[in-house]
Design an enzyme around this catalytic site. Structure first.
Site, short mmCIF file in Angstrom:
data_model
loop_
_atom_site.label_atom_id
_atom_site.label_comp_id
_atom_site.label_asym_id
_atom_site.label_seq_id
_atom_site.Cartn_x
_atom_site.Cartn_y
_atom_site.Cartn_z
N GLU A 87 0.84 -1.33 -0.39
CA GLU A 87 -0.15 0.00 -0.32
C GLU A 87 0.78 1.17 0.40
OE1 GLU A 87 -3.63 0.46 -0.15
OE2 GLU A 87 -3.77 -1.67 -0.87
N HIS A 135 2.38 -10.96 17.06
CA HIS A 135 2.74 -11.91 17.27
C HIS A 135 4.43 -11.95 16.84
CE1 HIS A 135 3.47 -16.12 17.52
NE2 HIS A 135 3.35 -16.56 18.63
N LYS A 195 7.59 -13.42 26.49
CA LYS A 195 7.60 -11.96 25.21
C LYS A 195 7.65 -11.07 25.55
CE LYS A 195 5.03 -15.42 23.05
NZ LYS A 195 3.50 -15.46 21.94
#
Length: 369
Positions: A142, A293, A334
């Site tokens: 884009e 993620h 994480k």
């Protein structure tokens, strides 16, 4: 007084009601912030308005906390930390420590590049305010497509069938003429031909990040995010590179000029090492899905990011990754247990420019002053 079970009312306040309503409060801890919004009687001062967010409550407070968290990322230096016993010799040098910064990962979804937030993202990349990017395929194409033709404002309610007949693609309340994708095909096919040529003649192994680097070099347009990523050598990872128009073009190219091979294994090693060998990491993630993620999982390799800001509208009740609060990432390793992560439940197009104005943009413009 009336007898129990009588039809009259007692002449005194029932003690049970008083006890229920007039519960005594404990004293609030010293230093607890009081709710207070901006007073427009003081005039129009946007900096003070944004500073008031953290005291306002609800998502305004989350925006204020995100501003504080990002400023912590920006201001951190290795010299803030004690020297570890196993520290490498060159990292003990005071000058090295004072100039070693937090590595900032930025992730965003394609719809945000379709929107005017593209210019905010480009500013961050142009001024080298982030160190590593993860984008969706649409988040790459884009940007390039906007260099070839404009995206227009439309409306959410426009009929899909009517738009299809007119060759107009709707992204929320934005419209992209299908001709823009035809222009993209004309532009990108020679690039893919050149990639294949270098693969065959020079043995070049193409990864998604190397392809994006080449796209940024080839578009040669300072309006582009990826032009500046190329110029500033900021890696851009896209594990789902084929999930969009770019994938369509790779599919068409596989018939016109077959043989191009894209290696994703090298990129997973590269992005994981970006995290593993960083002294401190911060993550700023706009939206969810694979970009969220992928960044978080890379930071798992170092037992978690030190700073984190999520901005999305996802809710956690369905177990989605987008909806997961930062604390879920803590459980996976994480985000570090010592971190102070923030999630802002909001449309990033509304709040991220405000956050940038109070963080990254100040770094640029204050330093110029």
């Amino acid at each position: 007084m009336v007898a129990a079970g009588g039809g009259g009312e007692p002449s005194q306040l029932p003690s049970s009601a008083a006890a229920a309503v007039l519960v005594q409060s404990v004293s609030m801890p010293e230093g607890t912030s009081q709710v207070s919004g901006y007073d427009f009687n003081k005039g129009i001062n946007y900096e003070e308005l944004f500073k008031s967010y953290i005291r306002t409550g609800y998502q305004a407070t989350s925006v204020g906390q995100a501003i504080e968290e990002i400023n912590r990322m920006i201001r951190w230096r290795l010299s803030d930390e004690p020297i570890a016993e196993d520290e490498q010799e060159h990292m003990r040098d005071p000058l090295v420590r004072s100039t070693t910064k937090c590595k900032i990962f930025l992730g965003y979804t394609s719809n945000l590049v379709s929107s005017g937030l593209r210019e905010t993202i480009r500013f961050l990349v142009q001024h080298k305010l982030v160190d590593c990017i993860v984008a969706s395929a649409g988040g790459v194409e884009e940007d390039i497509i906007k260099c070839l033709g404009p995206t227009y404002l439309g409306a959410f309610h426009l009929s899909g069938a009517d738009l299809r007949k007119k060759g107009l693609n709707r992204i929320g309340n934005l419209l992209v003429p299908n001709d823009n994708y035809c222009k993209f095909e004309d532009w990108v096919m020679p690039v893919l031909d050149q990639l294949l040529k270098e693969q065959k003649e020079e043995g070049t192994i193409w990864t998604p990040s190397k392809i994006i680097h080449r796209l940024g070099q080839t578009i040669d347009n300072p309006e582009s995010i990826y032009y500046w990523a190329y110029k500033n050598n900021i890696p851009v990872y896209c594990p789902a590179l084929t999930d969009g128009s770019l994938g369509d073009m790779i599919y068409f190219h596989s018939y016109k000029n077959p043989g191009l091979i894209i290696d994703i294994a090298a990129d997973i090693r590269a992005i994981n090492n970006e995290a593993v060998f960083a002294k401190k990491t911060g993550v700023v993630i706009l939206g969810g899905g694979v970009v969220k993620h992928h960044i978080c999982n890379a930071n798992l390799m170092r037992n978690g990011a030190d700073f984190a800001v999520y901005i999305n509208t996802g809710q956690e009740f369905d177990g989605s990754d987008a909806g997961a609060r930062p604390d879920e990432a803590v459980s996976w390793g994480k985000i570090r247990m010592t971190a102070q992560p923030v999630k802002v439940y909001a449309d990033a197009t509304v709040v991220f420019p405000i956050i940038v104005a109070e963080t990254f943009a100040k770094e640029v413009h204050d330093n110029r002053g």
